[in-house]
Motif scaffolding. Structure first.
Motif, PDB file in Angstrom:
ATOM      1  N   LEU A 162     -11.088  -0.246  12.929  1.00  0.00           N
ATOM      2  CA  LEU A 162      -9.722   0.213  13.223  1.00  0.00           C
ATOM      3  C   LEU A 162      -9.155   1.013  12.056  1.00  0.00           C
ATOM      4  O   LEU A 162      -8.519   2.055  12.251  1.00  0.00           O
ATOM      5  N   LEU A 163      -9.397   0.541  10.830  1.00  0.00           N
ATOM      6  CA  LEU A 163      -8.855   1.223   9.655  1.00  0.00           C
ATOM      7  C   LEU A 163      -9.529   2.563   9.397  1.00  0.00           C
ATOM      8  O   LEU A 163      -8.979   3.405   8.669  1.00  0.00           O
ATOM      9  N   ARG A 164     -10.700   2.782   9.983  1.00  0.00           N
ATOM     10  CA  ARG A 164     -11.373   4.062   9.808  1.00  0.00           C
ATOM     11  C   ARG A 164     -10.788   5.151  10.706  1.00  0.00           C
ATOM     12  O   ARG A 164     -11.115   6.335  10.540  1.00  0.00           O
ATOM     13  N   CYS A 170     -13.719 -11.808   5.383  1.00  0.00           N
ATOM     14  CA  CYS A 170     -12.959 -10.554   5.459  1.00  0.00           C
ATOM     15  C   CYS A 170     -12.626 -10.091   4.051  1.00  0.00           C
ATOM     16  O   CYS A 170     -12.097 -10.862   3.228  1.00  0.00           O
ATOM     17  N   SER A 171     -12.921  -8.839   3.756  1.00  0.00           N
ATOM     18  CA  SER A 171     -12.593  -8.272   2.456  1.00  0.00           C
ATOM     19  C   SER A 171     -11.091  -8.370   2.211  1.00  0.00           C
ATOM     20  O   SER A 171     -10.287  -7.995   3.070  1.00  0.00           O
ATOM     21  N   PRO A 172     -10.652  -8.885   1.046  1.00  0.00           N
ATOM     22  CA  PRO A 172      -9.216  -8.959   0.764  1.00  0.00           C
ATOM     23  C   PRO A 172      -8.513  -7.608   0.886  1.00  0.00           C
ATOM     24  O   PRO A 172      -7.375  -7.551   1.362  1.00  0.00           O
ATOM     25  N   MET A 201      -4.531  -4.387   6.724  1.00  0.00           N
ATOM     26  CA  MET A 201      -4.155  -4.745   8.088  1.00  0.00           C
ATOM     27  C   MET A 201      -2.764  -5.367   8.132  1.00  0.00           C
ATOM     28  O   MET A 201      -1.981  -5.117   9.059  1.00  0.00           O
ATOM     29  N   ILE A 202      -2.426  -6.183   7.134  1.00  0.00           N
ATOM     30  CA  ILE A 202      -1.076  -6.752   7.070  1.00  0.00           C
ATOM     31  C   ILE A 202      -0.047  -5.641   6.862  1.00  0.00           C
ATOM     32  O   ILE A 202       1.026  -5.642   7.473  1.00  0.00           O
ATOM     33  N   ILE A 245      -0.852 -11.483  10.829  1.00  0.00           N
ATOM     34  CA  ILE A 245      -2.294 -11.724  10.771  1.00  0.00           C
ATOM     35  C   ILE A 245      -2.539 -13.194  10.413  1.00  0.00           C
ATOM     36  O   ILE A 245      -2.087 -13.680   9.376  1.00  0.00           O
ATOM     37  N   LEU A 246      -3.251 -13.877  11.282  1.00  0.00           N
ATOM     38  CA  LEU A 246      -3.611 -15.273  11.072  1.00  0.00           C
ATOM     39  C   LEU A 246      -5.111 -15.379  10.848  1.00  0.00           C
ATOM     40  O   LEU A 246      -5.877 -14.511  11.273  1.00  0.00           O
TER      41      LEU A 246
END
Length: 505
Positions: A256-258, A282-284, A290-291, A298-299
């Motif tokens: 999604l971030l790409r 998940c990479s920090p 994403m947050i 995000i949970l």
């Protein structure tokens, strides 16, 4: 909100109709001789029928066994024999593979793929039958089964087979009281409520999306299923169906971030109230982005197919404890054990052991009670992960115990290097693991899938690691690899890559 529906592609079906069809599937299976407690394999892609079939099997008191439909040949034959499948539901194009894999003939009920599935997987419009039963015509001849168990059995999920053959997780039957507690715990960890519209984008043959979808239908929640995850369609589906809740895996975040910023911002995601992720580290940096994009909705939770959800955290807790996967939920506990069997001090690495509480049903592995007993220590169960607890009781994952690399006496956790490399512009996917070395015992190898237009070389990737991490974490072997064996769920089969170095052809 209108009465709950199940949506997939351009099709929708009311929950009531789906449950009626499930009851007819239960009746049809009974007439085929399937008994309560029998196992019925489900070799289906994501679609409405997957849920109806699984619910129907459970209504009979039999046990659904969702199967990774990518499997074929020996691996599929092993699973079907190991679970003792007394019947199989399969999409029509997969039915021949199933028939070839069965060592003992059992009924195969073919399901014709929907238009959405045919489009998502580029299947032909016309698929030949193999002379077995076809779901819709088969259903026409059966009435609903009335006598159903108060708590249908949970699915048998097969582990991914990190070491050895996959193992089928068989649970003890739940009491009605346990069922209530399990549902409440899942809904708390997932951040899901009865009023929300929820979306399942991951393959339902995996534990988390399987539980997510089936419990949503049972609870009467409006549910949308994606035939296959695709980033743009995921965002479009949220906008189109006004989705409030979804469950994803970190690989989906990365994809999604790409997307170009302008494209990401073009969708109306204001309906989203909770996005939960699990299944892999998940990479920090990825999570923080994403947050920033979705907001503090995000949970995250952690557990296993064997144990269910055990720890969880929301965005605020994660931002206060970056990198955590959460803190033990009510009724659960976490211990960290060192190799000598003692509990690790706060902040020290060790093997994670889980206590699930009395509400979660116990389990064993089909045909392998010994393996189940070997996992337990002092009433706590290990699912093979390593990590540590901070002073506030928040858990941090380091890596799978079996994936930890000991190079020249130094412990290295490949997940840390993977989480760094996946954020490098031009990197699409990455697997880091240990390979045998005569001098050091093991050295690091990295197989990296890069965008062909990025121009990245093996030396570039080594330099990226060297400039950001300790020198001993720089992979000795770097391979540009466009065919990393990763499932749609995000699960990476490192074992298959590592075997090329251990048993070269």
């Amino acid at each position: 909100m209108n009465s709950p529906q199940i949506h997939c592609g351009d099709r929708s079906r009311s929950r009531d109709e789906a449950l009626q069809r499930a009851a007819r599937i239960a009746g049809g299976l009974a007439e085929l001789g399937v008994q309560p407690g029998d196992r019925v394999a489900v070799v289906l892609r994501n679609d409405i029928e997957f849920l109806e079939v699984s619910l129907g099997i459970g209504q009979l008191g039999a046990i659904p066994v969702p199967v990774n439909w990518h499997w074929k040949g020996a691996e599929l034959a092993y699973l079907l024999a190991d679970c003792g499948a007394t019947a199989v539901f399969a999409h029509r194009d997969l039915a021949p593979v199933v028939a070839d894999a069965l060592s003992t003939p059992v009924p195969i009920i073919e399901v014709v793929p929907s238009a959405a599935l045919r489009q998502a997987y580029q299947l032909p419009d016309e698929l030949p039958a193999i002379g077995q039963l076809e779901l819709e015509s088969w259903l026409d001849g059966h009435t609903e089964l009335v006598d159903t168990p108060p708590t249908p059995p949970l699915s048998v999920i097969y582990t991914s087979g990190t070491t050895g053959q996959p193992k089928g997780i068989l649970r003890t039957p739940m009491t009605p009281e346990q069922s209530v507690h399990v549902t409440q715990r899942l809904f708390r960890a997932f951040g899901l409520t009865l009023e929300q519209r929820t979306l399942v984008p991951a393959p339902m043959y995996h534990s988390a999306p399987n539980v997510h979808a089936l419990f949503a239908v049972a609870a009467g929640i409006d549910l949308t299923i994606m035939p296959r995850f695709e980033p743009v369609e995921f965002l479009a589906t949220i906008e189109r169906h006004r989705i409030a809740h979804t469950q994803v895996v970190p690989t989906m975040f990365v994809r999604l971030l790409r997307l170009p910023e302008e494209q990401r911002r073009s969708f109306d995601l204001s309906s989203l109230e909770a996005v939960v992720h699990a299944a892999a580290p998940c990479s920090p940096e990825v999570k923080r982005r994403m947050i920033d994009w979705f907001g503090p909705i995000i949970l995250e939770y952690y557990g296993g197919s064997e144990t269910g959800t055990v720890v969880a955290c929301d965005s605020a807790e994660w931002l206060a404890h970056p990198g955590t996967v959460g803190r033990a939920m009510d009724g659960c506990d976490i211990r960290i054990y060192q190799p000598d069997g003692t509990q690790a001090p706060t902040g020290s690495f060790g093997e994670i052991y889980i206590q699930t509480g009395v509400s979660w049903p116990d389990f064993t592995y089909i045909g392998n009670d010994v393996k189940r007993k070997q996992m337990e220590r002092d009433g706590y169960v290990s699912i093979g992960d390593g990590g540590w607890l901070d002073g506030d009781g928040f858990l941090y994952l380091s890596d799978r115990i079996n994936d930890m690399v000991i190079s020249g006496g130094v412990n290295i956790y490949p997940a840390e290097i993977e989480q760094f490399l996946i954020t490098v512009p031009g990197v699409r996917d990455v697997a880091v693991f240990g390979i045998p070395d005569g001098e050091y015992g093991e050295v690091l190898a990295a197989h990296v899938d890069t965008d062909p237009d990025s121009g990245l070389t093996e030396d570039d990737l080594r330099e990226h690691v060297r400039s950001n991490l300790a020198n001993y974490k720089v992979p000795k072997v770097v391979v540009l690899d466009r065919e990393l064996p990763r499932e749609e769920s995000g699960k990476l089969f490192k074992r298959r890559i590592r075997e090329r170095y251990i048993n070269p052809v």
